[in-house]
Write a protein that holds these residues in place. Structure first.
Motif, short mmCIF file in Angstrom:
data_model
loop_
_atom_site.label_atom_id
_atom_site.label_comp_id
_atom_site.label_asym_id
_atom_site.label_seq_id
_atom_site.Cartn_x
_atom_site.Cartn_y
_atom_site.Cartn_z
N TRP A 1 0.03 37.57 14.20
CA TRP A 1 -0.32 36.13 14.09
C TRP A 1 -0.24 35.65 12.83
N HIS A 2 -0.05 34.35 12.61
CA HIS A 2 -0.14 33.71 11.21
C HIS A 2 -1.77 33.85 10.91
N ARG A 3 -1.80 33.53 9.53
CA ARG A 3 -2.88 33.45 8.95
C ARG A 3 -4.04 34.42 9.39
N ASP A 4 -3.80 35.56 9.62
CA ASP A 4 -4.79 36.57 10.02
C ASP A 4 -5.73 36.39 11.32
N TRP A 5 -4.74 36.11 12.25
CA TRP A 5 -5.37 35.85 13.68
C TRP A 5 -5.10 37.10 14.61
N ASP B 1 -8.60 19.78 19.53
CA ASP B 1 -7.77 18.46 19.26
C ASP B 1 -6.76 18.73 18.03
N ASP B 2 -7.41 19.36 17.11
CA ASP B 2 -6.74 19.58 15.75
C ASP B 2 -5.63 20.46 15.79
N TYR B 3 -5.59 20.84 17.03
CA TYR B 3 -4.67 22.24 17.09
C TYR B 3 -3.18 22.07 16.34
N THR B 4 -2.55 20.78 16.56
CA THR B 4 -1.14 20.56 16.03
C THR B 4 -0.96 20.69 14.58
N ALA B 5 -1.94 20.42 13.96
CA ALA B 5 -1.94 20.36 12.44
C ALA B 5 -2.26 21.88 11.95
N ASN B 6 -2.82 22.77 12.97
CA ASN B 6 -3.13 23.91 12.65
C ASN B 6 -2.38 25.05 13.27
N ALA B 7 -1.28 24.88 13.85
CA ALA B 7 -0.61 25.53 14.89
C ALA B 7 -0.39 26.94 14.39
N ILE B 8 -0.91 27.83 15.34
CA ILE B 8 -0.75 29.37 14.89
C ILE B 8 0.25 29.87 15.85
N GLY B 9 1.11 30.62 15.21
CA GLY B 9 2.09 31.20 15.99
C GLY B 9 2.58 32.75 15.24
#
Lengths: 518, 313, 297
Positions: free
Chosen positions: A107-111, A187-195
């Protein structure tokens, strides 16, 4: 003279642009260096990056780069390839699909690592009975999902569904998401989307720019090529032509033939053409007079000179359509469906035979969405030439959409875009899909309905294709609609931009894109 | 003075309520369904219904209105349908862009307009008057987009002096100014004419007043008469026009922001109307209404500053 | 305008007691060369619009695809557009639409605005409060957005464009008329008429209305120009009149994408807009000067 002046400026602009990017160039190979950042034109803003939910057309293209799917299309083609899944099998009865996932996809950003459980969670959330995701209707045939181990996903269907793989491969509501990330950001998911796709969302300012940054952990070696891509939302083709000419943006997708023609005349730009998985047609209300009479519908077919219309007004951006399945898909009957030659005389004869020697008056509902404003007035012209008086209603796209959904028209134009599978366009002729569905002609034929259901439940590709060809021939023998054109899309780019395949629908594959610097 | 301002604010409340109610009603009257727009024409009836429910659009209209009013009172206009962001933070984010453009536009317009107006008035009915008035009027005789296109074709596409899109790098002042130049000039040219005309007629009016005639007859040099007696009182109608043409200016920013692909409130509003993004349209219009009220108050206060005869109590 | 013969003229201009107000205006206008040039221009354009079917060399809506985007020639003076239609004929027919929109919308807006303004200014009290709030509410919407929203609600055809732009001008007229009425009301002779027992409506018609006529006429001239521009701007945003019917604004906008290959499609109707609007504005200025008693030369 004007031309020459323009060219001189272009060269100056190009030199300036090169000088600017050269300063921040990175070297990839021995000799070749590529731009660190590429700016391109995009059509609109992002609505929401939760792929299973509320997705505007503009979201699909961004989600295409941020998320991985089980399978996907090879960029620019209708050919499926693996994505998270490296291989897959379909059981003989067509009710069980088994996907084997790649190991080690991050996942992006170490998820963490992408596993079968993420795939299951993504699809379960969408198809749950209480789900309000619009995707529930696309994937409702999936009954349950099992994950025997971390790298295997098994989908059980209630009945065989031929179009399933094509739907899974299309970048609409198929991006795999991370449950923890979604719950964490709320609610802030769109700005922080993780794919787990080739790019990560770095910044998003609506109306201004969308910035994508290369995912350093992407599973495909050496991809994505460009470290940073800036997308500028510009909805209008004519406006977008300006910054392409000045070099402020290096690539853009265009639909308007005349804008493209003027860009093509610019020696510092190149145009790549491709076909879209879309059907644009004219529909008429078969459920009531005057179009309930097949002779009247045939008259419409004879009245319109599609060749001249598409050839001169849509030069190079579309091809004449005879059937209602894109030639990109297996099962298109483009060459075998009945054709109606252009003959205003024949049209008038047919109208007279049908009891309308003096024609009649109907309205034509149409939209400002490109390229219809170029085409619709010509449809009006051709129809009026044979005595059909047209009340022309070209409305702003939002108003048009609700007028069509409310069946407020006699004739209407409509473009339907979707995965390059014949199933995408079966709604056009299925009895149960009248507006707000896409069957805008109110076409109804029990035999065709039964064939559609049979085709959907058929998994063997050859047998499916044969059924779809039969459906098209039957429906067009009854003149269910007037297919007008197969829409194309044009990529206009700086010649130094490489590796961008012309999208076939709402895809926007950026991972191979780069800009050479000399 | 303070009580005057307080009174003005109180009388503005009905206007504000009127505006927010009107915009709510108008948005619901407009044909077009945000759900269909988001899902596209190929959407099925079921998915449209699902999305409508998710957005709360299936609730009775009075309940929607009540929720809306409660939201407005608590300062929360909701979440944008189009961008999924709090609508007010979008307005706040884009306000500086539009404010900069509007102020720059007015500055260009006032500079050109006042100069032209004063020259035309002092040389009334001369060839100079005709030429200057004519040039000034061409601005009003061309739609903003025509002016913008001419500027774009000349100074961006052909000469390459200015960029054609965007607002520039937020961290670079000079880059932002380069991006601002053409839109501000387009806007300025289109508001210049009206300012020039008002200046011309008010200068003429004042030239005809007794005390100026007296000053003239006393043999004061023309220039000092112009500055002292004419220019300052002439500012009153100019200030009025700035107040009155606020709406016109906002219309101008809609066009220039669209043409120059500049982020801003005008484009936000147009994009939101296209998308039937109800909450965003409501918040943006409410914001325009408040600005209008405040600007008019400032205009009235400016009168007092410019003309000692006017006093508010 | 018989009302102007009594009393009112006296208040305006005591020196020309024997000449009616409008005769004075006409006399002044005739001495102003700019006014005459503008008027002649406007008459020519209006004539072309009225007699468009006889003046235009071709059918403005008939496509001729093989001849698309061909430049100005003996056959097509202004060239052809993207359907091969004759731009000169379209510009002449476009004058019909643009002028109709401008004139009818302003007449409509002025009629309602004047009534509202008179009511508010003359009756005063609660009526004034309500009307003033209404005016403020409408003014708080930018003109373009007000018109645009109305067109989205009503749908875009000529009638609705007229209605929308007309409604958008109402508050402007109402505001000016209200202001003029307030100032006229304070004049002694109106007080006197009232003291003599004249009824409200009669006073309005007889004394107040003629006094606000001058600013209304000037404003109407200039607003006709503004509405023509407004309609063009609506066309730019895609909310103009319905094709294939065309106004100047929509022809300019159609041609926007051909600026590089076929600038004539946009240029000629742009010139038509500019000339007409310029003429209207300059004529409006001349009228204002002619009607202003303080500026007699």
């Amino acid at each position: 003279m004007k031309q020459r002046k323009f060219r001189g400026t272009m060269i100056r602009a190009a030199i300036l642009a090169v000088a600017l990017v050269a300063a921040q160039a990175v070297t990839t190979g021995a000799a070749q260096s590529i731009a660190e950042e590429v700016t391109i034109r995009y059509r609109g803003d992002i609505t929401r990056l939760d792929p299973q939910y509320q997705s505007s057309l503009h979201d699909y293209g961004i989600a295409d780069n941020i998320y991985s799917q089980l399978v996907r299309y090879v960029p620019g083609t209708a050919e499926l390839t693996g994505d998270l899944a490296h291989t897959w099998e379909v059981s003989d009865d067509g009710r069980t699909y088994t996907f084997h996932l790649r190991e080690g996809v991050q996942w992006h950003r170490d998820w963490g690592e992408v596993t079968a459980h993420d795939v299951k969670w993504t699809y379960d959330r969408m198809i749950a009975p209480d789900s309000d995701s619009p995707g529930r209707f696309d994937f409702g045939m999936i009954q349950s999902i099992e994950t025997p181990d971390d790298y295997t996903v098994v989908m059980h269907l209630d009945e065989p569904h031929g179009p399933l793989l094509n739907k899974l491969g299309y970048n609409r509501r198929t991006g795999i998401v991370n449950q923890e990330a979604m719950e964490h950001f709320g609610d802030d998911y769109t700005a922080n989307a993780i794919g787990s796709g080739p790019f990560m969302l770095a910044a998003y300012d609506p109306g201004e720019r969308i910035v994508l940054e290369a995912n350093p952990d992407y599973y495909e070696e050496g991809l994505p090529v460009t470290p940073r891509i800036v997308l500028i939302p510009i909805s209008d083709d004519a406006v977008a032509a300006g910054p392409l000419g000045t070099g402020e943006v290096s690539l853009g997708l265009f639909r308007d033939p005349d804008t493209i023609a003027s860009l093509e005349a610019n020696p510092n730009l190149v145009v790549d053409r491709g076909q879209q998985s879309a059907i644009s047609a004219l529909y008429y209300r078969i459920d009531r007079p005057p179009f309930d009479d097949p002779r009247v519908r045939q008259a419409v077919h004879h009245a319109v000179d599609k060749e001249t219309l598409v050839g001169s007004v849509l030069t190079g951006v579309a091809s004449v359509a005879h059937s209602f399945i894109t030639p990109l898909a297996d099962g298109s009957a483009e060459d075998t469906v009945p054709r109606y030659e252009y003959s205003p005389e024949r049209a008038m004869e047919l109208l007279a035979e049908a009891g309308y020697p003096d024609g009649f008056s109907v309205d034509l509902l149409t939209t400002q969405l490109e390229p219809w404003p170029l085409v619709s007035p010509m449809l009006q012209f051709y129809l009026e030439e044979v005595g059909i008086d047209i009340e022309f209603r070209q409305l702003e796209h939002g108003t048009y959409g609700s007028e069509r959904a409310n069946s407020n028209y006699d004739m209407v134009v409509l473009t339907v875009t979707g995965p390059p599978d014949p199933d995408t366009w079966m709604g056009l002729v299925h009895t149960d899909n009248t507006p707000p569905g896409t069957n805008s002609s109110y076409f109804s034929n029990a035999e065709i309905d039964a064939l559609i259901e049979e085709a959907t439940a058929t998994v063997d590709p050859e047998a499916r294709a044969e059924l779809y060809r039969e459906i098209q021939e039957l429906a067009l023998a009854e003149t269910a609609m007037l297919p007008v054109f197969h829409l194309g899309v044009q990529v206009v780019r700086d010649p130094r931009i490489q590796g961008f395949a012309v999208p076939i629908a709402h895809d926007f594959p950026l991972k191979n894109l780069y800009m050479e610097l000399d | 003075m303070a009580s005057y301002i307080a009174k003005r604010f109180l009388t503005s409340i009905p206007t504000f309520v009127g505006v927010i109610t009107l915009v709510f009603l108008v948005m619901r009257l407009i044909p077009g369904d945000p759900a269909i727009l988001i899902l596209g024409d190929s959407a099925t009836a079921e998915s449209v219904a699902a999305l409508r429910a998710q957005m709360g659009l299936d609730q009775p209209i009075l309940l929607q209105y009540w929720n809306y009013l409660v939201g407005v009172v608590s300062g929360d206009f909701g979440i944008s349908i189009r961008t999924s962001r709090p609508v007010f933070s979008e307005v706040a984010r884009l306000l500086p862009y539009t404010a900069t453009l509007a102020v720059a536009g007015i500055a260009v317009g006032a500079l050109l307009g006042i100069t032209a107006g004063v020259i035309a008035a002092l040389r009334r009915n001369s060839a100079l008057d005709i030429v200057v008035s004519g040039i000034a009027t061409v601005g009003v005789a061309m739609p903003v987009f025509t002016i913008g296109i001419i500027l774009l074709v000349a100074f961006s596409y052909n000469l390459g002096w200015f960029p054609s899109i965007g607002a520039g790098d937020a961290n670079s002042f000079s880059d932002r100014m380069r991006h601002l130049a053409l839109p501000a000039i387009a806007l300025g040219i289109s508001s210049m004419s009206i300012i020039a005309r008002m200046t011309r007629s008010s200068v003429l009016e004042i030239l005809g007043l007794d005390y100026v005639r007296t000053a003239r007859s006393k043999g004061l040099p023309a220039r000092s008469i112009t500055l002292k007696h004419v220019l300052k009182p002439s500012m009153i109608p100019v200030v009025t026009i700035i107040g009155l043409s606020f709406g016109r200016l906002m219309s101008g920013t809609v066009i220039t922001e669209t043409l120059f692909v500049r982020p801003g409130l005008g484009r936000l509003l147009i994009d939101s109307i296209y998308a039937r993004d109800y909450p965003q349209v409501e918040a943006t219009v409410a914001f325009f209404a408040v600005s209008f009220i405040v600007i008019n108050l400032l205009v009235d206060l400016a009168y007092a500053a410019l003309d000692p005869r006017i006093q508010y109590s | 305008m018989s009302g102007t013969k009594e009393g009112v003229t006296t208040m305006r201009d005591p020196d020309v007691r024997n000449e009616s107000f409008f005769a004075v205006v006409v006399r002044k206008l005739r001495r102003n060369p700019i006014a005459i040039v503008c008027l002649v221009t406007l008459i020519v354009i209006a004539g072309a619009a009225i007699f468009a079917p006889y003046v235009a060399p071709a059918d403005p809506n008939r496509p001729n695809l093989p001849a698309r985007l061909s430049g100005p020639s003996a056959e097509h003076w202004f060239g052809t557009d993207h359907y091969g239609r004759d731009v000169l004929s379209r510009t002449i027919h476009g004058a019909r639409v643009s002028l109709t929109v401008g004139i009818v919308a302003v007449a409509f807006g002025a009629a309602i605005g004047v009534v509202l303004g008179l009511l508010a200014g003359y009756v005063g009290g609660r009526v004034d409060t309500i009307v003033s709030r209404l005016i403020d509410t409408m003014l708080a919407f930018p003109l373009l957005l007000l018109a645009l929203t109305l067109i989205v609600v009503l749908g875009s055809n000529v009638t609705n464009v007229i209605l929308a732009t007309g409604i958008a001008t109402i508050p402007q007229f109402a505001r000016v008329v209200r202001g003029s009425v307030l100032s006229v009301r304070e004049l002694e002779y109106v007080h006197a008429t009232r003291a003599l027992g004249a009824r409200g409506l009669r006073t309005v018609v007889k004394h107040v209305l003629p006094n606000v006529t001058a600013p209304i006429i000037v404003m109407a001239t200039i607003y006709t120009a503004n509405v023509i521009i407004l309609e063009a701007n609506l066309g730019f945003l895609g909310f103009g009149v319905q094709p294939p019917e065309a106004s100047w604004g929509s022809i300019v906008n159609d041609g926007r994408r051909y600026l590089a290959q076929a600038p004539w499609v946009s240029v000629f109707p742009s010139i038509a807009i500019t000339v007409t609007v310029l003429a209207l504005n300059l004529f409006g200025d001349a009228l204002r000067d002619a009607m202003d008693p303080r500026l007699r030369s």
